[in-house]
Design an enzyme around this catalytic site. Structure first.
Site, PDB file in Angstrom:
ATOM      1  CD  GLU A  76     -41.310 -58.083  -7.291  1.00 53.84           C
ATOM      2  OE1 GLU A  76     -41.353 -57.239  -8.204  1.00 53.84           O
ATOM      3  OE2 GLU A  76     -42.058 -59.072  -7.242  1.00 53.84           O
ATOM      4  CG  HIS A  95     -42.876 -56.825  -1.613  1.00 57.80           C
ATOM      5  ND1 HIS A  95     -44.240 -57.029  -1.652  1.00 57.80           N
ATOM      6  CD2 HIS A  95     -42.326 -57.849  -2.298  1.00 57.80           C
ATOM      7  CE1 HIS A  95     -44.479 -58.123  -2.333  1.00 57.80           C
ATOM      8  NE2 HIS A  95     -43.340 -58.655  -2.731  1.00 57.80           N
ATOM      9  CG  HIS A  97     -44.469 -62.647  -0.213  1.00 58.44           C
ATOM     10  ND1 HIS A  97     -43.701 -63.547  -0.896  1.00 58.44           N
ATOM     11  CD2 HIS A  97     -44.462 -61.509  -0.955  1.00 58.44           C
ATOM     12  CE1 HIS A  97     -43.239 -62.975  -2.011  1.00 58.44           C
ATOM     13  NE2 HIS A  97     -43.681 -61.738  -2.055  1.00 58.44           N
ATOM     14  CG  HIS A 158     -46.771 -60.470  -5.322  1.00 55.57           C
ATOM     15  ND1 HIS A 158     -45.999 -59.938  -6.320  1.00 55.57           N
ATOM     16  CD2 HIS A 158     -45.913 -60.747  -4.314  1.00 55.57           C
ATOM     17  CE1 HIS A 158     -44.736 -59.922  -5.954  1.00 55.57           C
ATOM     18  NE2 HIS A 158     -44.661 -60.404  -4.744  1.00 55.57           N
TER      19      HIS A 158
HETATM   20 ZN   LIG Z   1     -43.024 -60.509  -3.484  1.00 53.94          ZN
END
Ligand SMILES: [Zn+2]
Length: 215
Positions: A76, A95, A97, A158
């Protein structure tokens, strides 16, 4: 090793993210801008947070070129680089999840500006960015667009991205956003969240940025 402090802080944030169950396994990624340099420090791709050592953290320039590191950066990296290149107020990107943000991402539903800590720390609602495949330049561009005037965004189908002034604050952002995502789903059961007025949001945001805490 160059910039060891910031490399260590990136790893510490990764461990906190794992302990708070905001990610599972090696998913999610973290980066920080290196003060005074056109560089960022980012987590490597696919290494357990418990096993990452400071020299595994990859240094990238603002075009994504590896400047230092023996591992591949997180896939990413275009997302992280896009945020830094468009938001000079941002020095750290986390980031995740996390489960409830993922629920919002799956439903492609924004988190409404309906709770005080969220609007103080994020600046308003949390929008959903347009869907693009992970690791693409387009995902980065879509995230930057949906992040305008905010410190967090939901990436469609996502997860969540927080962008803030430093790693500690950005970690706090993703935790508050996760809590707000969970509360939004519960509020839905109770008939739906009632959003705050724009004037009140601006007042609380200003208070948080300029007057909150021990000054
Ligand atoms: Zn991700």
């Amino acid at each position: 090793m160059k910039f060891e402090d910031i490399r260590r802080k990136v790893i510490e944030t990764g461990l906190k993210m794992l302990n708070m169950k905001l990610v599972v396994g090696t998913w999610g990624n973290i980066s920080a801008r290196i003060p005074g340099e056109d560089l960022i420090a980012i987590t490597p791709s696919g290494v357990d947070y418990e096993r990452i050592s400071p020299n595994d953290i990859v240094l990238l320039d603002m075009k994504g070129k590896v400047i230092d590191g023996h591992l591949k950066p997180s896939i990413e990296w275009p997302l992280h680089v896009a945020v830094y290149n468009n938001r000079y107020d941002v020095n750290a990107v986390v980031h995740t999840h996390s489960t409830f943000c993922t629920a919002m991402a799956m439903a492609r539903k924004r988190i409404p500006a309906a709770v005080e800590d969220l609007v103080q720390i994020v600046g308003g609602d949390v929008r959903v960015s347009e869907y693009f495949l992970p690791g693409t330049k387009e995902l980065g561009q879509a995230a930057v667009k949906a992040l305008e005037g905010r410190n967090a965004v939901i990436l469609a189908n996502h997860g969540c991205l927080g962008a803030g002034p430093d790693l500690n604050e950005t970690f706090k952002i993703v935790c508050v956003v996760e809590k707000a995502a969970k509360a939004t789903i519960f509020a839905q059961i109770l008939g739906g969240a009632v959003e705050l007025e724009e004037d009140d949001i601006d007042f609380m945001r200003d208070f948080y940025l300029n007057k909150y805490g021990q000054r």
